[in-house]
Design a protein around this motif. Structure first.
Motif, mmCIF file in Angstrom:
data_model
loop_
_atom_site.group_PDB
_atom_site.id
_atom_site.type_symbol
_atom_site.label_atom_id
_atom_site.label_comp_id
_atom_site.label_asym_id
_atom_site.label_seq_id
_atom_site.Cartn_x
_atom_site.Cartn_y
_atom_site.Cartn_z
ATOM 1 N N ILE A 159 -41.034 -16.608 -62.405
ATOM 2 C CA ILE A 159 -40.924 -17.884 -63.112
ATOM 3 C C ILE A 159 -39.649 -18.628 -62.762
ATOM 4 O O ILE A 159 -39.659 -19.862 -62.594
ATOM 5 N N LEU A 160 -38.549 -17.910 -62.624
ATOM 6 C CA LEU A 160 -37.277 -18.579 -62.375
ATOM 7 C C LEU A 160 -37.146 -19.097 -60.944
ATOM 8 O O LEU A 160 -36.176 -19.804 -60.632
ATOM 9 N N THR A 161 -38.109 -18.800 -60.080
ATOM 10 C CA THR A 161 -38.191 -19.472 -58.786
ATOM 11 C C THR A 161 -39.225 -20.587 -58.824
ATOM 12 O O THR A 161 -39.017 -21.656 -58.249
ATOM 13 N N ARG A 162 -40.330 -20.373 -59.517
ATOM 14 C CA ARG A 162 -41.306 -21.459 -59.669
ATOM 15 C C ARG A 162 -40.680 -22.672 -60.369
ATOM 16 O O ARG A 162 -41.038 -23.820 -60.057
ATOM 17 N N PRO A 164 -37.420 -24.099 -60.403
ATOM 18 C CA PRO A 164 -36.750 -25.077 -59.545
ATOM 19 C C PRO A 164 -37.667 -25.628 -58.458
ATOM 20 O O PRO A 164 -37.511 -26.778 -58.029
ATOM 21 N N TRP A 165 -38.641 -24.827 -58.015
ATOM 22 C CA TRP A 165 -39.587 -25.317 -57.017
ATOM 23 C C TRP A 165 -40.371 -26.498 -57.569
ATOM 24 O O TRP A 165 -40.501 -27.540 -56.907
ATOM 25 N N MET A 166 -40.886 -26.372 -58.790
ATOM 26 C CA MET A 166 -41.638 -27.471 -59.382
ATOM 27 C C MET A 166 -40.736 -28.663 -59.673
ATOM 28 O O MET A 166 -41.138 -29.826 -59.502
ATOM 29 N N HIS A 167 -39.503 -28.403 -60.060
ATOM 30 C CA HIS A 167 -38.594 -29.521 -60.315
ATOM 31 C C HIS A 167 -38.194 -30.214 -59.013
ATOM 32 O O HIS A 167 -37.899 -31.423 -59.021
ATOM 33 N N ARG A 168 -38.190 -29.492 -57.913
ATOM 34 C CA ARG A 168 -37.961 -30.137 -56.627
ATOM 35 C C ARG A 168 -39.099 -31.114 -56.325
ATOM 36 O O ARG A 168 -38.872 -32.201 -55.767
ATOM 37 N N ILE A 169 -40.295 -30.759 -56.708
ATOM 38 C CA ILE A 169 -41.438 -31.663 -56.581
ATOM 39 C C ILE A 169 -41.248 -32.874 -57.490
ATOM 40 O O ILE A 169 -41.475 -34.025 -57.086
ATOM 41 N N ASP A 170 -40.822 -32.642 -58.736
ATOM 42 C CA ASP A 170 -40.569 -33.741 -59.668
ATOM 43 C C ASP A 170 -39.573 -34.738 -59.080
ATOM 44 O O ASP A 170 -39.761 -35.960 -59.171
ATOM 45 N N ILE A 171 -38.507 -34.218 -58.497
ATOM 46 C CA ILE A 171 -37.457 -35.078 -57.953
ATOM 47 C C ILE A 171 -37.968 -35.864 -56.750
ATOM 48 O O ILE A 171 -37.684 -37.063 -56.604
ATOM 49 N N ALA A 172 -38.733 -35.212 -55.889
ATOM 50 C CA ALA A 172 -39.279 -35.901 -54.727
ATOM 51 C C ALA A 172 -40.204 -37.037 -55.155
ATOM 52 O O ALA A 172 -40.161 -38.146 -54.594
#
Length: 254
Positions: A159-162, A164-172
């Motif tokens: 979960i703690l890798t998913r 920031p990965w999903m938030h990287r998508i949010d930011i993009a």
């Protein structure tokens, strides 16, 4: 006749600790690179996390990786968030993320990037190197409105890798910036999401995910729903960021 071409979901191997560490290290590196590429205006753009702009998302990410870089930092945050949740009548995770955003509200973009760069490798090592006894501890979480019990190791490795990965998508999405995606990193994260999604709904289906992080997957005998969509959109739907129908209504935690 159902086309069974693709990876059988039952054959997808679970993440090992080595996998988890590699993915965490790379994800924190990519998050730092993404944040460093933003313009001053980008930081104030609204995101799919409706209460947060890009700056608040970054503050949460910094707070989360900072909280899970030692046993002391983890316990301190969980205790504080638990007290706040009881006082406010809310969920502990909501109290935790609110604290993370508030504590980094005064940080400059350069300071936030520096914190990710400095603390990310420490968090990746600690999360995936915790003792087995600690990793077996149960914890309560809510997924799709239902309470369920996790092992702490699932939170630490997956979960703690998913997150920031999903938030990287949010930011993009918020900034219109290109999202860096590769099969060996993002494709591995997506495949793990696919495996968990299939376990949770338990139905036969075929799933074709397009894009650099995608692939073709078969659950059971492949009968049932035949789904084709972008890999990132698939994850956005399962995370609750976009609507889904049929088997896509099965949530997966991020």
């Amino acid at each position: 006749m159902t086309d069974l071409t693709g990876t059988r979901i039952d054959d997808l191997t679970p993440l090992t600790r080595a996998d988890a560490r590699r993915l965490a290290v790379t994800e924190y590196e990519r998050l730092a690179q993404q944040l460093r590429s933003l313009t001053p205006d980008d930081w104030w753009q609204p995101t799919d996390c409706t209460a947060w702009d890009v700056r608040a998302v970054a503050g949460h990410c910094v707070g989360m990786l900072s909280d899970f870089r030692s046993l002391r930092s983890m316990v301190t945050r969980v205790q504080a968030a638990t007290r706040a949740a009881k006082a406010q009548g809310g969920e502990m995770i909501d109290a935790m993320t609110a604290m993370q955003v508030a504590e980094h509200a005064a940080a400059t973009p350069d300071e936030l990037v520096a914190l990710v760069e400095r603390r990310g490798p420490v968090a990746a090592r600690w999360r995936t190197g915790t003792p087995r006894l600690l990793r077996r501890l149960p914890m309560q979480e809510t997924v799709g409105g239902r309470k369920e019990t996790w092992r702490l190791g699932y939170l630490l490795d997956t979960i703690l890798t998913r997150d920031p990965w999903m938030h990287r998508i949010d930011i993009a999405r918020a900034t219109g910036r290109e999202l860096v995606l590769t099969a060996d990193h993002d494709g591995r994260i997506v495949a793990d999401v696919v495996a968990e999604w299939a376990r949770r709904h338990g139905q036969p289906c075929t799933l074709t995910l397009t894009g650099a992080a995608g692939g073709q997957f078969v659950a059971g005998d492949g009968a049932g729903e035949q789904l084709t969509l972008d890999a990132i959109e698939f994850c956005r739907i399962l995370s609750g960021r976009a609507p889904g129908t049929g088997l896509l209504t099965q949530p997966v935690p991020f």
